[in-house]
Each structure stands twice: as structure tokens, then as C-alpha cells.
Design a protein around this motif. Structure first.
Motif, mmCIF file in Angstrom:
data_model
loop_
_atom_site.group_PDB
_atom_site.id
_atom_site.type_symbol
_atom_site.label_atom_id
_atom_site.label_comp_id
_atom_site.label_asym_id
_atom_site.label_seq_id
_atom_site.Cartn_x
_atom_site.Cartn_y
_atom_site.Cartn_z
ATOM 1 N N CYS A 303 25.087 39.823 39.728
ATOM 2 C CA CYS A 303 26.465 39.507 40.140
ATOM 3 C C CYS A 303 27.262 38.997 38.938
ATOM 4 C CB CYS A 303 26.474 38.383 41.177
ATOM 5 S SG CYS A 303 25.425 38.680 42.571
ATOM 6 N N GLY A 304 28.571 39.157 39.030
ATOM 7 C CA GLY A 304 29.483 38.548 38.062
ATOM 8 C C GLY A 304 29.143 38.904 36.621
ATOM 9 N N THR A 305 29.097 37.886 35.800
ATOM 10 C CA THR A 305 28.815 38.084 34.381
ATOM 11 C C THR A 305 27.460 38.752 34.168
ATOM 12 O OG1 THR A 305 30.248 36.297 33.661
ATOM 13 C CG2 THR A 305 28.376 36.778 32.253
ATOM 14 N N SER A 306 26.481 38.375 34.970
ATOM 15 C CA SER A 306 25.150 38.978 34.829
ATOM 16 C C SER A 306 25.221 40.479 35.103
ATOM 17 C CB SER A 306 24.167 38.322 35.800
ATOM 18 O OG SER A 306 24.086 36.946 35.529
ATOM 19 N N SER A 350 19.810 36.912 36.650
ATOM 20 C CA SER A 350 20.553 35.760 37.157
ATOM 21 C C SER A 350 20.366 34.569 36.236
ATOM 22 C CB SER A 350 20.064 35.401 38.563
ATOM 23 O OG SER A 350 20.694 34.228 39.004
ATOM 24 N N GLN A 351 21.464 34.092 35.692
ATOM 25 C CA GLN A 351 21.403 32.902 34.852
ATOM 26 C C GLN A 351 20.749 31.764 35.617
ATOM 27 O OE1 GLN A 351 21.888 29.251 33.472
ATOM 28 N NE2 GLN A 351 23.357 29.656 35.109
ATOM 29 N N SER A 352 21.304 31.469 36.795
ATOM 30 C CA SER A 352 20.857 30.299 37.557
ATOM 31 C C SER A 352 19.536 30.533 38.269
ATOM 32 C CB SER A 352 21.900 29.954 38.612
ATOM 33 O OG SER A 352 22.029 31.038 39.522
ATOM 34 N N THR A 355 21.150 32.670 42.752
ATOM 35 C CA THR A 355 22.220 33.447 43.373
ATOM 36 C C THR A 355 21.699 34.171 44.616
ATOM 37 O OG1 THR A 355 23.287 33.674 41.250
ATOM 38 C CG2 THR A 355 23.921 35.260 42.928
ATOM 39 N N VAL A 401 30.925 26.228 33.947
ATOM 40 C CA VAL A 401 30.809 27.191 35.053
ATOM 41 C C VAL A 401 30.962 28.622 34.534
ATOM 42 C CG1 VAL A 401 31.999 28.033 37.119
ATOM 43 C CG2 VAL A 401 31.443 25.617 36.912
ATOM 44 N N ALA A 402 31.840 28.812 33.579
ATOM 45 C CA ALA A 402 32.012 30.153 33.012
ATOM 46 C C ALA A 402 30.823 30.465 32.097
ATOM 47 C CB ALA A 402 33.307 30.216 32.218
ATOM 48 N N ALA A 403 30.118 31.526 32.433
ATOM 49 C CA ALA A 403 28.927 31.887 31.653
ATOM 50 C C ALA A 403 29.333 32.473 30.309
ATOM 51 C CB ALA A 403 28.113 32.901 32.440
ATOM 52 N N GLN A 410 21.410 37.171 27.941
ATOM 53 C CA GLN A 410 21.056 38.320 28.790
ATOM 54 C C GLN A 410 21.125 39.609 27.971
ATOM 55 O OE1 GLN A 410 23.968 37.704 31.847
ATOM 56 N NE2 GLN A 410 22.581 36.503 33.126
ATOM 57 N N LEU A 487 37.125 39.062 33.570
ATOM 58 C CA LEU A 487 36.548 38.041 34.463
ATOM 59 C C LEU A 487 36.685 36.652 33.843
ATOM 60 C CD1 LEU A 487 34.801 37.303 37.007
ATOM 61 C CD2 LEU A 487 32.819 37.503 35.532
ATOM 62 N N LYS A 488 36.337 36.567 32.556
ATOM 63 C CA LYS A 488 36.372 35.265 31.879
ATOM 64 C C LYS A 488 37.794 34.700 31.885
ATOM 65 C CE LYS A 488 33.306 34.188 31.580
ATOM 66 N NZ LYS A 488 31.940 34.412 31.910
ATOM 67 N N GLU A 491 38.756 33.607 35.443
ATOM 68 C CA GLU A 491 38.008 32.436 35.915
ATOM 69 C C GLU A 491 38.589 31.117 35.434
ATOM 70 O OE1 GLU A 491 33.920 33.329 34.472
ATOM 71 O OE2 GLU A 491 33.371 32.727 36.496
ATOM 72 N N VAL A 605 25.771 30.297 42.955
ATOM 73 C CA VAL A 605 26.372 30.652 44.240
ATOM 74 C C VAL A 605 25.245 30.952 45.224
ATOM 75 C CG1 VAL A 605 28.040 32.147 45.394
ATOM 76 C CG2 VAL A 605 28.394 31.497 43.023
#
Ligand code: AGP
Length: 608
Positions: A303-306, A350-352, A355, A401-403, A410, A487-488, A491, A605
Motif C-alpha cells: 500500500c501507499g509508498t510501499s 510493509s514498512q510497519s 498494515t 508519518v511520511a515514509a 525498500q 503522494l509525498k 500527505e 494503518v
């Protein structure tokens, strides 16, 4: 997303809880609260908005006067119900005796709510969580034991949860229980903690226990007992906390985001050092259990940046490996007619590692017997449970929060892993490998060169900040970089940014262009450059301010041009992500935004 802290011990409880919540702030939240199990009764303090508001409430109520040896705290990122005081956690039972905090989502909360309301239970919030409080409290009335009340109620709850619960009649224990949401116990000397994530405990404990799904911890001042869902005691290992306290310090930078952008060359050096040796890619094979002979198809979900990092991988791997790579937004993957089988390698990024969309996608892939691998920055996270192979990103904890640095890590992982696949599948010659490794090794220095141009990049960003919308465009390897750039910028600056394949502009978006719509073009070497320049001419002809980013400037049509070192096109996403991160950062700074904690966003998330 939401964050949880619990404390039992001899220190000032409110202070301990507040400090823990402060360390979780980076996750993104919009209300906060704590509950103390005071001698007289359970005391709950809540505030909407940031922790400063909760601090004011605590001070106003002279929180230090309460005698308590245990308490629980929470920061909430609103899902069910607005970020109001009523909806903030902790939530209290109607008799005022049972109190809890919750991360996750109770999916069947409406049915539970109805059932409880039919029995006369009064609700005070719009949250899904409140159903659980009343459920536990009703059960407590029957059995008179918190542990049993929770255990008996769990089968009725559907969804994801990490609960931390106290009862006024049991002032010697905190109960912590989880399913599909992270929870850890921090073990100290005559004190113990509960938290949703390690940063909450930094500097407090050196040993932790990771709770697994369907496990319950009974946390007392001097002992922790972990049981399974049936009440059988489990022998859980204490693990060393593998994180330094300085990860949650800005180290002199104005924002974590800038610190993390500037850490990128060091991260790349560390990753290359670990994985490039003697002109070969090396890795811990024990953690990568891929059956290479069986891999006929690669699917990457994220998702998102990933997801943008995965898009780069598709372009690079298809060129290097001649193997089809499918990319899916994890949230959409689950609706596909999945053509997966045991010959598919499904990679979750996924960074976190928390997700929910990505985890759900991997669970689905498991059903098809696909081989599953994850790339994550948190090897202690939930996602690793669904994979037979795990690649750590080694970016260090990312607070903003912004990766940014995790995106770089990655990309780095995709580059070295692509070469590893090429090695394993015999798809690369020794000389080609040597040349590619040489390119990778030079990246940190080239990124440092870009970082040294921050002042100029800031001046470009200041101009962008005056516009309410911008367009990014690219061709080739940097199309994903354009998506990431948009996106960045969205955000953290809240400027509306859209990214397009440059060739698509004339098929519609060109209608947007005029002197108020800057167009930013990402250039790379090779066949795409000439056509991209023509697209810039088209934009210029519509009076759009045109900003170029890339290698040597090839025309005078640009209003601004951010020059980056020349590299072969397939490697340029590693460089090009840096100026676009800085542009977003400086635009947000110009607009005085809350850069590290943008509105409405959360770091992980954990809901679908
Ligand atoms: C990145 O700046 C965002 N905050 C967001 O898009 C993020 O990349 C996305 O939510 C996925 O997170 P993950 O990598 O932790 O799975």
C-alpha cells in the motif's frame, strides 16, 4: 495507528503513561486519554486533539493527588466516531469499575451493541470499542473475575483487537490480550509495562515479551503470566529490546522527516555492506526459504509508498529477470480472480508490518499455497507470521508519518533481491553482476551530492507552495517516483498533486494546465528523455511553469531544474526519490504544516 500504554509499579503512574504515549505520538492520532485505578475509584481523563490538551486536563485535575499504582493510556486515530472526548479511550463500564483501551476494530460491534442495549445497557460513544467494555463488564457480574470475564467474552468478538483492561476490584493486575493487533509487555524491576509498540518503552525496560494472537497476559507489579485462550500457562521468552532511545530524538534536525531523508546514504551503505560481498549478493538463507525452481510468477502486494517501491521493482526485475511481475494494491488484490498457486512467489512489502490490507492479502495468498515473502522494517511485526521468508529493511525506526528512508530501504532491498534472484536463476553474467554492483555501491555518494543542494531545492519548493495543485509526470523507471512524489507532496503539504505517465497528459490531464498548474518532469537517461522533453514543451505551450528534475539539463524551457548525478536509467529511482522528498518537505515547511504528523494520517494503518 492508535497507541496503547499500561503501567503497574511504584512510580507516578500518570507521568509514566504520558511519557509512553508521547513516544507513540508519531503514529498519528486525534484524541488521547488515561485511566488510573485509584483507591477510591477508577479515574478517567480524556481530551480531543493532541497530547498537550490531555496534559492540560491532567494539570487542571491535579492528577498527582490520585493514589494509584496502575493505569492505562491510549492515543486514538478515529475510525468509528469523530475524535471527541466521548469517543476517546479509555472507555469505562457503566458501574465505573471496568476500564479498557483498545486498538483494532470490533467488526461485529453493531450486533453486540444491539444485544447489550436489549439488556438495558446504556452506550455513551459511537465507538466499536464500547461494546467490548460492556460485554466484559456484564460477564464480570456473572463470574467476578477479570481474567475469566475477558476469556469468556473473547469468542463473541470478531475482528482485530489489542485490549488492556483494569478492574477497580482487582487493583493488583492489568490484563492484556490480543488478536491481529500488536501488543508487548515490558518487564522491569518491581514494575511492568504494556504497550502497542516498542518506542513507548524505550529507556524504561530492556526486556520485553511479544504477545501472540489469542494470548493473554496477567500483568502484576512483580510478575507477568501469559496464558493461552483456554487459560493454560505458556512459557514465553523474554527478549532483549533491540532499539536505541535516540531513534526518537530529532538529533538537531527541525523535523524527523528531514532527519530521516538525510539518513538515507548511511542506510544504503549499511544495506550494501550486509548484502554485497566479493562481487556477489549474500544473504541469510535461513530467512529466505524460496524454492527458486518453482517460481514462475512474482506478485507484489503493498500500500501507499510501499506500493510505489513495488512498482519500481516490477520495472527493474522485468528488465533484469525477464520474469513477469504483477503489482497489486493490497486492498484490491483481495477482489481479484487470483491466478495463484504453489509456483507463485507473493511478496508483501510493509514498512510497519502492521498494515491490515497487506496482511489480509497475504492471508489470501496462503490459501492458494503460494510461496510468501515479506519485506519489512519491523521484523517483530504481525506480517512476518504469514511468510516463510522475511527480508528486513534495516532502515531503523521511522518516526515521521511520511515514509522516506523506509522507501529508500525498500528500493535497496528490491535491487539486491533482484540480483539475488538473477544469481539463483542463472540469469546474469559475472561481468554484468559486477557492473550493477558497482552502480549500487556509488549511490550513497550521489545521494549526498543531492542532499548538498537542499538550499536550491527549498527555493523551488517555496514557489510550488504558492500553488494549490501540481502535476508530476515521468516515463520509464521513474513513473513510480512520480507517483511517490505526488503522494509525498499531498500527505504533508496538502497541495493537490497528481502523477501521470507523461504520454498520458495529452489524453486528458492537459486540460488542467495553465499558469497556475506547475508541471514537474522526472528525467532519466535513455530512450524516454526526448519524448519527455516534448511533453514539457506541450506543458510550456499551455503556460504551465515547468520544473525538470534529473541528469544534465537538456533544454532552456525549464523555469527551474534540479540537477541530479547521471546514472543508468534502471538505477535512477534510487536517486530521484531524494529531490522529490525534499520538495515535499520544504513545500510543507513553507506552508507551516505539521510535517511529522500530518492531519488524518497514521503511521501504521491497522484497519482495512
Ligand atoms: C507513506 O508516506 C504513507 N504514510 C503510507 O502511504 C504508507 O506507505 C502506507 O500506509 C503503507 O504502510 P506500510 O509500508 O507500513 O505497510
Amino acid at each position: 495507528m492508535c497507541g496503547i500504554v499500561g503501567y503497574i509499579g511504584n512510580n507516578a503512574v500518570a507521568e509514566e503513561l504520558f511519557a509512553g504515549l508521547k513516544n507513540l505520538e508519531y503514529r498519528g492520532y486525534d484524541s488521547a486519554g488515561i485511566a488510573l485505578n485509584d483507591n477510591a475509584k477508577i479515574e478517567v481523563f480524556k481530551a480531543s486533539g493532541k497530547l498537550a490538551n490531555l496534559d492540560a486536563v491532567l494539570q487542571k485535575n491535579h492528577v498527582e493527588k490520585y493514589v494509584s499504582h496502575m493505569g492505562i493510556g491510549h492515543i486514538r486515530w478515529a475510525t468509528h466516531g469523530a475524535p471527541t472526548i466521548e469517543n476517546a479511550h479509555p472507555h469505562l463500564s457503566n458501574d465505573g469499575n471496568l476500564v479498557l483501551v483498545h486498538n483494532g476494530i470490533i467488526e461485529n460491534y453493531k450486533e453486540l451493541r444491539q444485544e447489550l442495549q436489549n439488556k438495558g445497557v446504556v452506550f455513551h460513544s459511537q465507538t466499536d470499542t464500547e461494546a467490548a467494555v460492556h460485554l466484559f463488564a456484564e460477564e464480570y457480574k456473572k463470574c467476578g473475575s477479570l481474567e475469566e470475564a475477558v476469556r469468556n467474552s473473547l469468542p463473541k468478538l470478531k475482528g482485530a483487537f489489542a485490549f488492556v483492561i483494569m478492574h477497580h476490584n482487582e487493583p493488583d493486575k492489568i490484563i492484556a490480550v490480543r488478536k491481529n493487533a500488536p501488543l508487548i509487555i515490558g518487564s522491569g524491576q518491581d514494575e511492568n509495562f504494556v504497550a502497542s509498540d516498542i518506542p513507548a518503552l524505550l529507556g524504561k525496560v530492556s526486556q520485553i515479551i511479544h504477545l501472540d494472537d489469542d494470548e493473554m497476559a496477567i500483568v502484576q507489579k512483580d510478575k507477568v503470566v501469559v496464558k493461552d485462550i483456554h487459560g493454560h500457562i505458556l512459557n514465553k521468552k523474554l527478549e532483549k529490546v533491540d532499539m536505541q532511545a535516540d531513534v526518537i530524538s530529532k538529533c538537531g534536525y527541525a523535523h524527523f522527516m528531514l532527519k530521516e531523508i538525510c539518513e538515507q546514504p548511511a542506510i544504503l551503505r549499511k544495506v550494501w555492506q550486509k548484502h554485497i560481498q566479493n562481487q556477489q549478493i549474500v544473504t541469510d538463507d535461513a530467512k529466505i526459504a524460496v524454492n527458486w525452481d518453482k517460481v514462475k510468477k512474482v506478485v507484489i502486494v503493498a500500500c501507499g509508498t510501499s506500493l510505489h517501491a513495488a512498482m519500481v521493482a516490477k520495472k527493474v526485475w522485468e528488465e533484469w529477470l525477464h520474469l513477469p511481475v504483477q503489482i497489486e494494491a493490497a486492498s484490491e488484490f483481495i477482489y481479484q480472480t487470483n491466478l495463484l498457486d504453489e509456483n507463485s512467489l507473493v511478496i508483501g512489502v510493509s514498512q510497519s508490518g502492521e498494515t491490515a490490507d497487506t496482511i489480509t492479502a497475504l492471508k489470501l495468498a496462503q490459501k492458494f499455497q503460494a510461496q510468501i515473502m515479506v519485506l519489512t522494517n519491523r521484523i517483530d511485526s504481525s506480517i512476518v507470521r504469514y511468510a516463510s521468508s522475511v527480508v528486513p529493511l534495516d532502515a531503523g525506526v521511522e518516526i515521521s508519518v511520511a515514509a522516506t528512508k523506509s522507501y529508500m530501504a525498500q528500493l535497496a532491498a528490491f535491487y539486491w533481491f533482484g540480483l539475488l534472484m538473477a544469481q539463483k536463476m542463472n540469469k546474469i553474467s559475472a561481468s554484468d553482476m559486477a557492473e550493477k554492483l558497482q552502480n549500487l555501491m556509488q549511490m550513497p555518494e550521489k545521494i549526498e551530492e543531492i542532499l548538498s543542494h537542499q538550499e536550491y531545492i527549498e527555493s523551488v519548493a517555496q514557489k510550488l507552495a504558492h500553488h494549490s495543485a501540481v502535476v508530476y509526470m515521468a516515463r520509464g523507471f521513474n513513473l513510480p517516483t512520480a507517483y511517490e512524489a505526488a503522494l509525498k507532496l499531498k500527505e504533508i503539504s496538502y497541495i493537490n498533486a497528481n502523477a501521470y505517465p507523461a504520454g498520458e497528459l495529452k489524453h486528458g490531464p492537459i486540460a488542467l494546465l495553465d499558469e497556475n498548474m506547475p508541471v514537474l518532469a522526472l528525467f532519466e537517461q535513455g530512450q524516454t528523455a526526448a519524448k519527455l522533453l516534448s511533453n514539457c514543451e506541450e506543458a510550456k505551450a499551455r503556460h504551465a511553469p515547468v520544473v525538470g528534475i534529473g541528469g544534465r539539463k537538456a533544454s532552456d524551457i525549464f523555469d527551474d531544474y534540479i540537477e541530479t548525478p547521471e546514472v543508468e536509467a534502471c538505477f535512477s529511482p534510487l536517486l530521484m526519490c531524494v529531490p522529490i522528498q525534499l520538495l515535499a518537505y520544504f513545500a510543507a515547511k513553507t506552508l507551516n504544516r505539521e510535517i511529522d504528523q500530518p492531519r488524518n494520517l497514521a503511521k501504521s494503518v491497522t484497519v482495512e
